[in-house]
Scaffold this motif. Structure first.
Motif, PDB file in Angstrom:
ATOM      1  N   ASP A  97       0.442  -1.198   0.033  1.00 49.51           N
ATOM      2  CA  ASP A  97       0.392   0.160   0.412  1.00 49.51           C
ATOM      3  C   ASP A  97       0.865   1.033  -0.058  1.00 49.51           C
ATOM      4  OD1 ASP A  97      -1.337   2.285   0.302  1.00 49.51           O
ATOM      5  OD2 ASP A  97      -2.725   1.166   2.222  1.00 49.51           O
ATOM      6  N   ILE A  98       0.483   2.211  -1.200  1.00 45.13           N
ATOM      7  CA  ILE A  98       1.461   3.351  -1.449  1.00 45.13           C
ATOM      8  C   ILE A  98       1.398   4.135   0.654  1.00 45.13           C
ATOM      9  CG2 ILE A  98      -0.040   5.282  -1.921  1.00 45.13           C
ATOM     10  CD1 ILE A  98       2.585   5.603  -3.635  1.00 45.13           C
ATOM     11  N   ASP A  99       0.119   4.629   0.758  1.00 47.51           N
ATOM     12  CA  ASP A  99       0.266   4.888   2.323  1.00 47.51           C
ATOM     13  C   ASP A  99       1.571   4.268   3.422  1.00 47.51           C
ATOM     14  OD1 ASP A  99      -1.153   6.163   0.811  1.00 47.51           O
ATOM     15  OD2 ASP A  99      -2.893   5.762   1.514  1.00 47.51           O
ATOM     16  N   SER A 100       1.100   3.487   3.562  1.00 51.33           N
ATOM     17  CA  SER A 100       2.745   2.239   4.431  1.00 51.33           C
ATOM     18  C   SER A 100       3.787   2.915   3.802  1.00 51.33           C
ATOM     19  CB  SER A 100       1.886   1.420   4.406  1.00 51.33           C
ATOM     20  OG  SER A 100       1.582  -0.063   3.051  1.00 51.33           O
ATOM     21  N   ILE A 101       3.934   2.714   2.128  1.00 49.33           N
ATOM     22  CA  ILE A 101       5.486   2.391   2.172  1.00 49.33           C
ATOM     23  C   ILE A 101       5.794   4.240   2.566  1.00 49.33           C
ATOM     24  CG2 ILE A 101       7.284   2.267   0.590  1.00 49.33           C
ATOM     25  CD1 ILE A 101       4.807   0.345  -0.615  1.00 49.33           C
ATOM     26  N   ILE A 102       5.052   5.518   2.413  1.00 41.40           N
ATOM     27  CA  ILE A 102       5.365   6.995   2.647  1.00 41.40           C
ATOM     28  C   ILE A 102       5.623   6.408   3.925  1.00 41.40           C
ATOM     29  CG2 ILE A 102       4.628   8.899   2.517  1.00 41.40           C
ATOM     30  CD1 ILE A 102       3.327   8.221   0.063  1.00 41.40           C
ATOM     31  N   GLY A 103       4.746   6.342   4.835  1.00 43.58           N
ATOM     32  CA  GLY A 103       4.570   6.526   6.350  1.00 43.58           C
ATOM     33  C   GLY A 103       6.000   5.590   6.758  1.00 43.58           C
ATOM     34  N   ARG A 104       6.914   4.540   6.449  1.00 44.21           N
ATOM     35  CA  ARG A 104       7.531   3.814   6.780  1.00 44.21           C
ATOM     36  C   ARG A 104       8.873   4.891   6.396  1.00 44.21           C
ATOM     37  NH1 ARG A 104       9.804  -2.479   5.288  1.00 44.21           N
ATOM     38  NH2 ARG A 104      11.797  -2.469   6.650  1.00 44.21           N
ATOM     39  N   TYR A 105       9.163   4.612   5.825  1.00 45.43           N
ATOM     40  CA  TYR A 105       9.718   5.798   4.932  1.00 45.43           C
ATOM     41  C   TYR A 105      10.187   7.389   5.693  1.00 45.43           C
ATOM     42  CZ  TYR A 105      12.434   8.957   1.914  1.00 45.43           C
ATOM     43  OH  TYR A 105      13.320  10.291   1.394  1.00 45.43           O
ATOM     44  N   LEU A 106       8.596   7.734   6.033  1.00 41.30           N
ATOM     45  CA  LEU A 106       9.107   9.301   7.108  1.00 41.30           C
ATOM     46  C   LEU A 106       9.265   8.663   8.490  1.00 41.30           C
ATOM     47  CD1 LEU A 106       6.149  11.740   5.106  1.00 41.30           C
ATOM     48  CD2 LEU A 106       8.567  11.282   4.999  1.00 41.30           C
ATOM     49  N   LYS A 107       9.059   7.863   8.518  1.00 46.23           N
ATOM     50  CA  LYS A 107       9.169   7.869   9.991  1.00 46.23           C
ATOM     51  C   LYS A 107      10.448   6.543  10.069  1.00 46.23           C
ATOM     52  CE  LYS A 107       4.335   7.653  11.057  1.00 46.23           C
ATOM     53  NZ  LYS A 107       2.451   7.219  11.399  1.00 46.23           N
ATOM     54  N   GLY A 108      10.325   5.606   9.799  1.00 44.51           N
ATOM     55  CA  GLY A 108      11.826   5.237   9.307  1.00 44.51           C
ATOM     56  C   GLY A 108      11.470   3.424  10.291  1.00 44.51           C
ATOM     57  N   ASP A 109      10.181   3.298  10.529  1.00 50.33           N
ATOM     58  CA  ASP A 109       9.187   1.744  11.509  1.00 50.33           C
ATOM     59  C   ASP A 109       8.720   1.831  10.249  1.00 50.33           C
ATOM     60  OD1 ASP A 109       7.611   3.160  11.246  1.00 50.33           O
ATOM     61  OD2 ASP A 109       6.958   2.700  13.551  1.00 50.33           O
ATOM     62  N   ASN A 110       8.717  -0.496  10.951  1.00 53.68           N
ATOM     63  CA  ASN A 110       7.941  -1.147   9.964  1.00 53.68           C
ATOM     64  C   ASN A 110       6.223  -0.998  10.586  1.00 53.68           C
ATOM     65  OD1 ASN A 110       9.697  -2.236   8.306  1.00 53.68           O
ATOM     66  ND2 ASN A 110      10.214  -3.586   9.598  1.00 53.68           N
ATOM     67  N   ALA A 111       5.562  -0.529  11.655  1.00 53.48           N
ATOM     68  CA  ALA A 111       4.378  -0.406  12.654  1.00 53.48           C
ATOM     69  C   ALA A 111       3.724  -0.222  11.415  1.00 53.48           C
ATOM     70  CB  ALA A 111       4.666   0.626  13.578  1.00 53.48           C
ATOM     71  N   GLU A 112       3.897   0.217  10.860  1.00 51.08           N
ATOM     72  CA  GLU A 112       3.240   0.763   9.851  1.00 51.08           C
ATOM     73  C   GLU A 112       3.088   0.053   8.429  1.00 51.08           C
ATOM     74  OE1 GLU A 112       0.947   4.263   8.246  1.00 51.08           O
ATOM     75  OE2 GLU A 112       2.245   4.558   9.366  1.00 51.08           O
ATOM     76  N   PHE A 113       3.668  -0.981   7.994  1.00 47.42           N
ATOM     77  CA  PHE A 113       3.730  -1.882   7.524  1.00 47.42           C
ATOM     78  C   PHE A 113       2.767  -2.863   8.037  1.00 47.42           C
ATOM     79  CE2 PHE A 113       7.349  -1.101   4.588  1.00 47.42           C
ATOM     80  CZ  PHE A 113       6.728  -0.887   3.623  1.00 47.42           C
ATOM     81  N   GLU A 114       2.773  -3.255   8.814  1.00 48.45           N
ATOM     82  CA  GLU A 114       2.064  -4.376   9.987  1.00 48.45           C
ATOM     83  C   GLU A 114       0.665  -4.179   9.509  1.00 48.45           C
ATOM     84  OE1 GLU A 114       3.730  -7.218  10.249  1.00 48.45           O
ATOM     85  OE2 GLU A 114       5.701  -5.838   9.808  1.00 48.45           O
ATOM     86  N   SER A 115       0.540  -2.818  10.404  1.00 49.18           N
ATOM     87  CA  SER A 115      -1.518  -2.537  10.262  1.00 49.18           C
ATOM     88  C   SER A 115      -1.331  -2.489   8.530  1.00 49.18           C
ATOM     89  CB  SER A 115      -1.274  -1.188  10.153  1.00 49.18           C
ATOM     90  OG  SER A 115      -0.487  -0.430   9.989  1.00 49.18           O
ATOM     91  N   ALA A 116      -1.004  -1.639   7.589  1.00 49.92           N
ATOM     92  CA  ALA A 116      -0.938  -2.220   6.463  1.00 49.92           C
ATOM     93  C   ALA A 116      -1.276  -3.584   5.447  1.00 49.92           C
ATOM     94  CB  ALA A 116       0.086  -1.332   5.068  1.00 49.92           C
ATOM     95  N   LYS A 117      -0.276  -4.371   6.553  1.00 50.60           N
ATOM     96  CA  LYS A 117      -1.170  -5.915   5.827  1.00 50.60           C
ATOM     97  C   LYS A 117      -2.088  -6.651   6.650  1.00 50.60           C
ATOM     98  CE  LYS A 117       3.530  -6.984   5.098  1.00 50.60           C
ATOM     99  NZ  LYS A 117       5.125  -7.985   6.131  1.00 50.60           N
ATOM    100  N   SER A 118      -2.482  -6.189   7.648  1.00 48.65           N
ATOM    101  CA  SER A 118      -3.884  -6.729   8.115  1.00 48.65           C
ATOM    102  C   SER A 118      -4.778  -5.968   7.616  1.00 48.65           C
ATOM    103  CB  SER A 118      -3.551  -5.986   9.781  1.00 48.65           C
ATOM    104  OG  SER A 118      -3.497  -5.028   9.730  1.00 48.65           O
ATOM    105  N   SER A 119      -4.836  -4.572   6.792  1.00 47.75           N
ATOM    106  CA  SER A 119      -5.847  -4.031   6.276  1.00 47.75           C
ATOM    107  C   SER A 119      -6.018  -4.069   5.298  1.00 47.75           C
ATOM    108  CB  SER A 119      -6.043  -2.133   7.741  1.00 47.75           C
ATOM    109  OG  SER A 119      -5.143  -2.119   7.153  1.00 47.75           O
ATOM    110  N   LYS A 120      -5.246  -4.270   4.168  1.00 48.90           N
ATOM    111  CA  LYS A 120      -4.977  -4.610   3.093  1.00 48.90           C
ATOM    112  C   LYS A 120      -6.129  -3.721   2.266  1.00 48.90           C
ATOM    113  CE  LYS A 120      -2.535  -5.902  -0.481  1.00 48.90           C
ATOM    114  NZ  LYS A 120      -1.656  -6.919  -1.490  1.00 48.90           N
ATOM    115  N   GLY A 121      -7.061  -4.938   2.580  1.00 47.79           N
ATOM    116  CA  GLY A 121      -8.585  -4.674   1.881  1.00 47.79           C
ATOM    117  C   GLY A 121      -9.405  -4.038   1.883  1.00 47.79           C
ATOM    118  N   LYS A 122      -9.095  -2.801   3.380  1.00 49.36           N
ATOM    119  CA  LYS A 122      -9.830  -2.305   3.873  1.00 49.36           C
ATOM    120  C   LYS A 122      -9.850  -0.588   3.095  1.00 49.36           C
ATOM    121  CE  LYS A 122      -9.872  -4.054   8.280  1.00 49.36           C
ATOM    122  NZ  LYS A 122     -10.015  -3.587  10.063  1.00 49.36           N
TER     123      LYS A 122
END
Length: 173
Positions: A73-98
């Motif tokens: 998801d583009i939002d989670s990737i940008i969030g990870r880039y800006l924050k430098g953490d993986n927490a954004e990715f884990e939430s994106a994986k779980s809510s990918k369809g949402k």
């Protein structure tokens, strides 16, 4: 003899390598952008699948339209880039369809633009039709009318005369 004809067939030159330089023509820029954008997004998708990596691409076209690609998801990737953490990715994986993907937004945008263009055409047609309504039908030059049009014109004049007489009678009483 068929083998001979096959050997004589003209060979296509195939793809040619083009010189990479800035294009001058606007239409050429748009066509090249569209083709290369599709290829770029396809390669990014392949990279995600083959190497299990996360990719985000944000591109503005020569017409200043936004196009983006992101996996997962583009939002989670940008969030990870800006924050430098993986927490954004884990939430994106779980809510990918949402969440609505960027591709879906691009599709919606394109549909809306097509509807807008259609509405603009309809408006232009309506404006052309209503321009004729500003003048009065009795001001039309009769020397250019056909016999049928002249008959209809006379009937309209008599009808108008009759209605005017009726209205004048009502006002007098």
């Amino acid at each position: 003899m068929d083998m001979f004809k096959q050997k004589e067939k003209k060979k296509n030159t195939g793809r040619k390598k083009i010189e990479i330089k800035k294009l001058d023509k606007g239409s050429n820029k748009q066509v090249t952008f569209s083709k290369r954008r599709a290829g770029l997004f396809k390669k990014a998708s392949e990279l995600c699948i083959l190497c299990n990596v996360y990719v985000a691409i944000i591109v503005f076209s020569p017409a200043d339209k936004l196009f983006c690609f992101g996996h997962p998801d583009i939002d989670s990737i940008i969030g990870r880039y800006l924050k430098g953490d993986n927490a954004e990715f884990e939430s994106a994986k779980s809510s990918k369809g949402k969440s609505v993907s960027c591709e879906e937004r691009n599709r919606q945008y394109e549909e809306a633009m097509k509807k807008l263009e259609l509405e603009k055409k309809n408006l232009a047609q309506i404006e052309v039709l209503t321009k004729g309504w500003n003048r009065s039908w009795w001001d039309d030059p009769i020397d250019q009318m056909t016999d049928l049009q002249l008959e209809q014109f006379m009937v309209s004049i008599y009808e108008l005369r009759k209605k005017l007489a009726e209205r004048a009678g009502e006002l007098m009483m």
